[in-house]
Design a protein around this motif. Sequence first.
Motif, PDB file in Angstrom:
ATOM      1  N   ARG A 160      -8.104   6.877   0.995  1.00 33.64           N
ATOM      2  CA  ARG A 160      -7.941   5.956  -0.119  1.00 33.64           C
ATOM      3  C   ARG A 160      -7.145   4.737   0.316  1.00 33.64           C
ATOM      4  O   ARG A 160      -6.460   4.756   1.327  1.00 33.64           O
ATOM      5  CB  ARG A 160      -7.189   6.630  -1.276  1.00 33.64           C
ATOM      6  CG  ARG A 160      -8.049   7.558  -2.117  1.00 33.64           C
ATOM      7  CD  ARG A 160      -7.329   7.913  -3.400  1.00 33.64           C
ATOM      8  NE  ARG A 160      -8.203   8.624  -4.322  1.00 33.64           N
ATOM      9  CZ  ARG A 160      -7.919   8.859  -5.592  1.00 33.64           C
ATOM     10  NH1 ARG A 160      -6.757   8.430  -6.090  1.00 33.64           N
ATOM     11  NH2 ARG A 160      -8.755   9.498  -6.377  1.00 33.64           N
ATOM     12  N   GLN A 203     -11.612   3.746  -2.691  1.00 35.24           N
ATOM     13  CA  GLN A 203     -11.959   4.970  -1.961  1.00 35.24           C
ATOM     14  C   GLN A 203     -13.358   4.842  -1.378  1.00 35.24           C
ATOM     15  O   GLN A 203     -14.227   4.194  -1.984  1.00 35.24           O
ATOM     16  CB  GLN A 203     -11.884   6.186  -2.890  1.00 35.24           C
ATOM     17  CG  GLN A 203     -12.216   7.517  -2.226  1.00 35.24           C
ATOM     18  CD  GLN A 203     -11.932   8.685  -3.152  1.00 35.24           C
ATOM     19  OE1 GLN A 203     -10.785   8.939  -3.502  1.00 35.24           O
ATOM     20  NE2 GLN A 203     -12.968   9.383  -3.572  1.00 35.24           N
ATOM     21  N   THR A 258      -0.719  -2.039  -4.745  1.00 35.73           N
ATOM     22  CA  THR A 258      -0.050  -2.687  -5.866  1.00 35.73           C
ATOM     23  C   THR A 258       0.101  -4.163  -5.545  1.00 35.73           C
ATOM     24  O   THR A 258       0.707  -4.533  -4.541  1.00 35.73           O
ATOM     25  CB  THR A 258       1.330  -2.067  -6.146  1.00 35.73           C
ATOM     26  OG1 THR A 258       1.163  -0.693  -6.528  1.00 35.73           O
ATOM     27  CG2 THR A 258       2.031  -2.808  -7.274  1.00 35.73           C
ATOM     28  N   ASN A 291       1.712   1.342  -8.859  1.00 36.24           N
ATOM     29  CA  ASN A 291       1.064   2.614  -8.564  1.00 36.24           C
ATOM     30  C   ASN A 291       2.047   3.752  -8.805  1.00 36.24           C
ATOM     31  O   ASN A 291       3.114   3.802  -8.199  1.00 36.24           O
ATOM     32  CB  ASN A 291       0.595   2.610  -7.100  1.00 36.24           C
ATOM     33  CG  ASN A 291      -0.301   3.779  -6.771  1.00 36.24           C
ATOM     34  OD1 ASN A 291      -0.971   4.325  -7.651  1.00 36.24           O
ATOM     35  ND2 ASN A 291      -0.332   4.175  -5.520  1.00 36.24           N
ATOM     36  N   ILE A 342      -7.061   0.909  -6.917  1.00 34.62           N
ATOM     37  CA  ILE A 342      -7.308   2.128  -6.142  1.00 34.62           C
ATOM     38  C   ILE A 342      -8.726   2.066  -5.584  1.00 34.62           C
ATOM     39  O   ILE A 342      -9.698   1.968  -6.336  1.00 34.62           O
ATOM     40  CB  ILE A 342      -7.156   3.404  -6.995  1.00 34.62           C
ATOM     41  CG1 ILE A 342      -5.808   3.419  -7.712  1.00 34.62           C
ATOM     42  CG2 ILE A 342      -7.322   4.637  -6.112  1.00 34.62           C
ATOM     43  CD1 ILE A 342      -4.614   3.519  -6.811  1.00 34.62           C
ATOM     44  N   GLU A 382      -4.464   2.699  -1.923  1.00 34.26           N
ATOM     45  CA  GLU A 382      -3.779   2.546  -3.203  1.00 34.26           C
ATOM     46  C   GLU A 382      -2.877   1.323  -3.091  1.00 34.26           C
ATOM     47  O   GLU A 382      -1.858   1.347  -2.405  1.00 34.26           O
ATOM     48  CB  GLU A 382      -2.981   3.801  -3.541  1.00 34.26           C
ATOM     49  CG  GLU A 382      -3.850   5.062  -3.587  1.00 34.26           C
ATOM     50  CD  GLU A 382      -3.080   6.304  -3.993  1.00 34.26           C
ATOM     51  OE1 GLU A 382      -2.083   6.179  -4.744  1.00 34.26           O
ATOM     52  OE2 GLU A 382      -3.446   7.405  -3.549  1.00 34.26           O
ATOM     53  N   THR A 392      -2.336  -2.497 -10.172  1.00 33.69           N
ATOM     54  CA  THR A 392      -2.699  -1.517  -9.153  1.00 33.69           C
ATOM     55  C   THR A 392      -4.206  -1.456  -8.980  1.00 33.69           C
ATOM     56  O   THR A 392      -4.949  -1.490  -9.968  1.00 33.69           O
ATOM     57  CB  THR A 392      -2.156  -0.123  -9.527  1.00 33.69           C
ATOM     58  OG1 THR A 392      -0.726  -0.149  -9.458  1.00 33.69           O
ATOM     59  CG2 THR A 392      -2.664   0.951  -8.579  1.00 33.69           C
ATOM     60  N   GLN A 438       0.850  -1.191   0.000  1.00 32.74           N
ATOM     61  CA  GLN A 438       0.000   0.000   0.000  1.00 32.74           C
ATOM     62  C   GLN A 438       0.882   1.235   0.000  1.00 32.74           C
ATOM     63  O   GLN A 438       1.713   1.428   0.882  1.00 32.74           O
ATOM     64  CB  GLN A 438      -0.931   0.018   1.220  1.00 32.74           C
ATOM     65  CG  GLN A 438      -1.871   1.230   1.233  1.00 32.74           C
ATOM     66  CD  GLN A 438      -2.951   1.125   2.303  1.00 32.74           C
ATOM     67  OE1 GLN A 438      -2.984   0.165   3.065  1.00 32.74           O
ATOM     68  NE2 GLN A 438      -3.830   2.106   2.357  1.00 32.74           N
ATOM     69  N   SER A 483       1.022   5.665  -1.518  1.00 33.20           N
ATOM     70  CA  SER A 483       0.162   6.821  -1.744  1.00 33.20           C
ATOM     71  C   SER A 483       0.791   7.741  -2.781  1.00 33.20           C
ATOM     72  O   SER A 483       1.999   7.974  -2.769  1.00 33.20           O
ATOM     73  CB  SER A 483      -0.057   7.603  -0.440  1.00 33.20           C
ATOM     74  OG  SER A 483      -0.801   8.792  -0.696  1.00 33.20           O
ATOM     75  N   THR A 484      -0.022   8.241  -3.684  1.00 26.28           N
ATOM     76  CA  THR A 484       0.434   9.217  -4.667  1.00 26.28           C
ATOM     77  C   THR A 484       0.021  10.624  -4.261  1.00 26.28           C
ATOM     78  O   THR A 484       0.150  11.559  -5.051  1.00 26.28           O
ATOM     79  CB  THR A 484      -0.162   8.911  -6.051  1.00 26.28           C
ATOM     80  OG1 THR A 484      -1.602   8.891  -5.955  1.00 26.28           O
ATOM     81  CG2 THR A 484       0.313   7.566  -6.563  1.00 26.28           C
TER      82      THR A 484
END
Length: 260
Positions: free
Chosen positions: A97, A205, A101, A223, A203, A99, A201, A25, A27-28
Motif C-alpha cells: 500500500r 494499493q 497524508t 491517516n 490510500i 498510505e 489522506t 507516507q 502505515s496503519t
Amino acid sequence: MSEMASNPRPTAINIPGAPGVRIEQTSTRGDGRVEQGEAFERDGIDFSRVTDHLRIHTDGEVAGSQFNGELFPQPEAVVDFVKGALPERLHYDQHGRAELTLTTDDVVGYSGVKPISELEAAGLPVERGMRMPGGEPGEVEGIKGAWFPEMARNPETGRFEVAIDSEGSVKNPHGKFEPEANIVHVDKDDMASALATEKMTVILQKNPESEQPTALTIFPGENAPAFPAKIQSATYQADTLQTGPEAKYWAEHAFIQAAR
C-alpha cells in the motif's frame, strides 16, 4: 537500492509534493513501520473506483470527514487536486500500500479527529468517555470501556447487524471491547472552526488483477489507525488495547463531537 529495503525505515517517510503541499507516507498496518517497496508511476493510478465513494465526503453540511465545498465542489475536483499534488514516482510500502497524508496551506476539509495538543492549544478541554453509545460498561486489562455484540453482514441488505444465533438470541454479546476515548465537545456554532483541517489522506494499493495502482479512498484529515479494541469471535481474535500503533495514536488524539 533494492525494491524492498532490508532495514526498517522510520514510521514516516517524507515525500516531495507540489509547491505548497507536504506529503508524509505512514502505515496503519503491522507495527506501524514503513519500508519502501515497489515503485509505481502517478500517471498510472486508477482513480475511477474512488469517485463515487468521495461523494459521501463532498455532500451535505459541514461535518467530520467532509471536504471544503468551496475548494472541491465535486468529487472530481478532489481527484484533480491529488493528481497535481503527488510526485511523478511513488513507492508501495511492505504491505503493498501507499498510505499518504497531504498537508496544504488551505483548509481542505473538516475532520472529526485532531491531535490533543492542537485542541488544547485552541482552549478546548479534552474529556474521557465512550465514542459510541449502547455498549455494556466493562473493564479489560485495567482499562475502562464497554462491550459491544459481535456484528455480521446481512446477505440481503449488505449491512452489518448484531449477530443472532439459531434461537434468535444475541450470538456473542462480548464480541468487541472498546476503551474510553479522548473526546472534545464543541458547540454547534464552533464546529466548523474546530473541525477545519489542512490535511487529507490518500490510500493507494496495487489491484491484484490488473496490477495497476488504485485509489482505495481519499478523505479529509490525517491517516489514522483503527481505534483500539479487543475482538473475540470464532473467526477473528485481536487485542490492540495497549500495543501497536493503534494505542499510541489514540492516546495522542481526540474525537470532536457536538456538545450534548
